[in-house]
Write an enzyme that holds these catalytic residues in place. Structure first.
Site, PDB file in Angstrom:
ATOM      1  CG  HIS A   1      54.397  34.366  57.716  1.00 15.24           C
ATOM      2  ND1 HIS A   1      55.076  34.769  58.835  1.00 15.24           N
ATOM      3  CD2 HIS A   1      55.206  34.670  56.669  1.00 15.24           C
ATOM      4  CE1 HIS A   1      56.242  35.301  58.486  1.00 15.24           C
ATOM      5  NE2 HIS A   1      56.343  35.251  57.172  1.00 15.24           N
TER       6      HIS A   1
ATOM      7  CG  ASP B   1      49.058  37.475  58.233  1.00 13.71           C
ATOM      8  OD1 ASP B   1      49.279  38.494  57.547  1.00 13.71           O
ATOM      9  OD2 ASP B   1      49.914  36.594  58.427  1.00 13.71           O
TER      10      ASP B   1
ATOM     11  CD  GLN C   1      52.675  38.178  51.043  1.00 16.80           C
ATOM     12  OE1 GLN C   1      52.617  38.713  49.937  1.00 16.80           O
ATOM     13  NE2 GLN C   1      53.792  38.104  51.735  1.00 16.80           N
TER      14      GLN C   1
ATOM     15  CE  LYS D   1      55.457  40.669  54.270  1.00 11.35           C
ATOM     16  NZ  LYS D   1      56.557  39.990  53.588  1.00 11.35           N
TER      17      LYS D   1
ATOM     18  CB  CYS E   1      58.131  32.500  57.368  1.00  6.25           C
ATOM     19  SG  CYS E   1      59.717  33.288  57.485  1.00  6.25           S
TER      20      CYS E   1
HETATM   21  C1  LIG Z   1      51.301  36.151  55.271  1.00  6.78           C
HETATM   22  C2  LIG Z   1      52.351  36.850  56.079  1.00  6.78           C
HETATM   23  N1  LIG Z   1      52.119  37.116  57.368  1.00  6.78           N
HETATM   24  C3  LIG Z   1      53.002  37.762  58.130  1.00  6.78           C
HETATM   25  C4  LIG Z   1      54.208  38.166  57.626  1.00  6.78           C
HETATM   26  C5  LIG Z   1      55.162  38.895  58.503  1.00  6.78           C
HETATM   27  O1  LIG Z   1      55.318  40.200  58.049  1.00  6.78           O
HETATM   28  P1  LIG Z   1      56.424  41.164  58.699  1.00  6.78           P
HETATM   29  O2  LIG Z   1      57.713  40.383  58.643  1.00  6.78           O
HETATM   30  O3  LIG Z   1      56.421  42.360  57.833  1.00  6.78           O
HETATM   31  O4  LIG Z   1      55.999  41.428  60.088  1.00  6.78           O
HETATM   32  C6  LIG Z   1      54.510  37.902  56.293  1.00  6.78           C
HETATM   33  C7  LIG Z   1      55.823  38.267  55.730  1.00  6.78           C
HETATM   34  O5  LIG Z   1      56.308  37.650  54.806  1.00  6.78           O
HETATM   35  C8  LIG Z   1      53.557  37.229  55.492  1.00  6.78           C
HETATM   36  O6  LIG Z   1      53.787  36.987  54.202  1.00  6.78           O
END
Ligand SMILES: Cc1ncc(COP(=O)(O)O)c(C=O)c1O
Length: 401
Positions: free
Chosen positions: A118, A195, A198, A221, A359
């Site tokens: 992401h 990270d 998900q 999430k 993203c």
């Molecule tokens: C794999 C992953 N990493 C990071 C993020 C960023 O999360 P946040 O926007 O809640 O900070 C997301 C959000 O879609 C994501 O799916």
């Protein structure tokens, strides 16, 4: 048996939108009543600023906020609640690591990312690379959209300082073998940031078993509020890190000749934190912990299988991401229709899905597409949601194709 129909009744959004079929869970999840109640109860009964006051509300607010830290620690099996830093979410957690621990890196040091990251796990490292002359290397994917472990091993060297990788891909669902990655990275002397945005709502997370050094996730999430998330940092690493933002709450003493900082995790939480949101997150984690997690996972996987079996019956649909270890989401494109147009038609039928690059532009470039349509599942989705999606998609493609 996992009773999603019964469980769905706990989510007020579905009473307010009885026809809604919500398949955009990877973007954000709906909230059960207990989460909404917990925030409201906090504001109605305990609202005060934390850590500072000498009155009973301040004590109650501090207890609620610090209690949430314990719940987060327990949820991911962190050795101590003092290793949990509250952040705004995954994005802020990764930026915190890049701007704090990242400052220990020097010109020529290397960071390994994967193709499926992401943007939240790409851009902070690119900014660090610009500041400190760090080199970024990228792990390729195999033909199924899984991380190519042989290529990963070939990138590791004594120059590698960090491997930053998503536990679960938000765009194509691949689940990374984090334990193996941590073992190999540690063998090379590198740290691992995971990270977990998900992963937390679907997999059982045990940071000690995974063996990572940093684990980041977002509350929204995992059935919790927006504006709150957490970063776990292994204690030795945490204690070596300097603060990245200055202000109230994070200091030991301040004078015009200089300031000293509080112990971790407080020196990483400058300013008034998201107290009510932490309380809401705590309620969400307590809620999901009370479910049969294995049955939940199985339920979500069955929905994905049902969806993918239905898609295979239809012509002109490509499913992106066929990793054998895959979370409950499906990304697809259509031979005769643009994903945006399909999503608009689905929306008219009350079906919420995600379209675009999710993203994860480098990943989509590697797949040779500019966007996909993504259906992602949560505990309240049912088999009839999948049926409705398939029927609506079929009708849509008839019109658009
Ligand atoms: C794999 C992953 N990493 C990071 C993020 C960023 O999360 P946040 O926007 O809640 O900070 C997301 C959000 O879609 C994501 O799916």
């Amino acid at each position: 048996m996992f009773d999603a129909i019964e469980l769905k009744k706990q989510f007020p959004i579905f009473s307010n939108h009885p026809d809604l079929i919500y398949l955009d869970n990877a973007a954000t999840m709906q909230k059960p009543l207990c989460v909404l109640d917990a925030e409201r109860f906090y504001y109605e009964n305990h609202n005060a600023n934390v850590h500072r006051g000498a009155h009973r509300l301040a004590t109650a607010a501090t207890d609620a906020y610090e209690g949430a830290r314990h719940v987060v620690a327990q949820f991911i099996n962190a050795p101590s609640h003092e290793e949990i830093i509250f952040t705004r979410g995954t994005t802020e957690a990764i930026n915190l690591v890049a701007n704090s621990w990242g400052n220990s890196l020097n010109t020529g040091d290397e960071i390994i990312l994967s193709t499926l990251e992401h943007h939240a796990n790409i851009v902070p490292w690119q900014m660090l690379a610009e500041r400190r002359g760090v080199i970024i290397k990228i792990i390729k994917l195999d033909e199924h959209g899984a991380v190519d472990l042989a290529h990963f091993s070939s990138l590791l060297s004594n120059k590698t300082k960090l491997v930053a990788i998503s536990h679960v891909s938000n765009a194509i669902g691949s689940i990374q073998p984090i334990q193996l990655i941590c073992e190999a990275a540690h063998h090379a002397g590198a740290k691992v940031l995971v990270d977990g945005a998900q992963a937390v709502a679907h997999l059982n997370i045990d940071v000690q078993e995974l063996g990572a050094d940093f684990y980041a996730f977002s509350g929204h999430k995992v059935y919790g509020p927006t504006g709150i998330g957490a970063l776990w940092v292994e204690s030795n690493t945490l204690n070596s890190m300097s603060p990245w933002q200055g202000g109230g709450e994070m200091i030991a003493a301040v004078s015009f000749s200089g300031s000293t900082y509080a112990a971790a995790p407080y020196r990483f939480e400058a300013g008034t934190p998201a107290i009510a949101q932490a309380v809401g997150l705590s309620a969400a984690l307590t809620w999901i912990s009370a479910l049969d997690r294995a049955a939940l996972l199985n339920h979500e996987q069955q929905l994905r299988q049902q969806l993918e079996e239905g898609l295979i019956q239809m012509t002109g649909i490509s499913i992106h991401g066929q990793s054998p270890d895959k979370a409950a989401l499906t990304s697809m494109t259509f031979a005769g229709a643009h994903p945006y147009d399909v999503a608009q038609f689905l929306d008219h039928k009350g079906i919420a899905v995600r379209v675009g690059h999710h993203c994860a532009q480098p990943l989509l470039q590697s797949l040779g597409v500019s966007g996909t349509l993504r259906a992602s599942f949560a505990a309240y989705n049912t088999s009839s949601d999948v049926d409705a999606f398939l029927v609506a998609l079929h009708e849509t493609l008839e019109i658009l194709g």
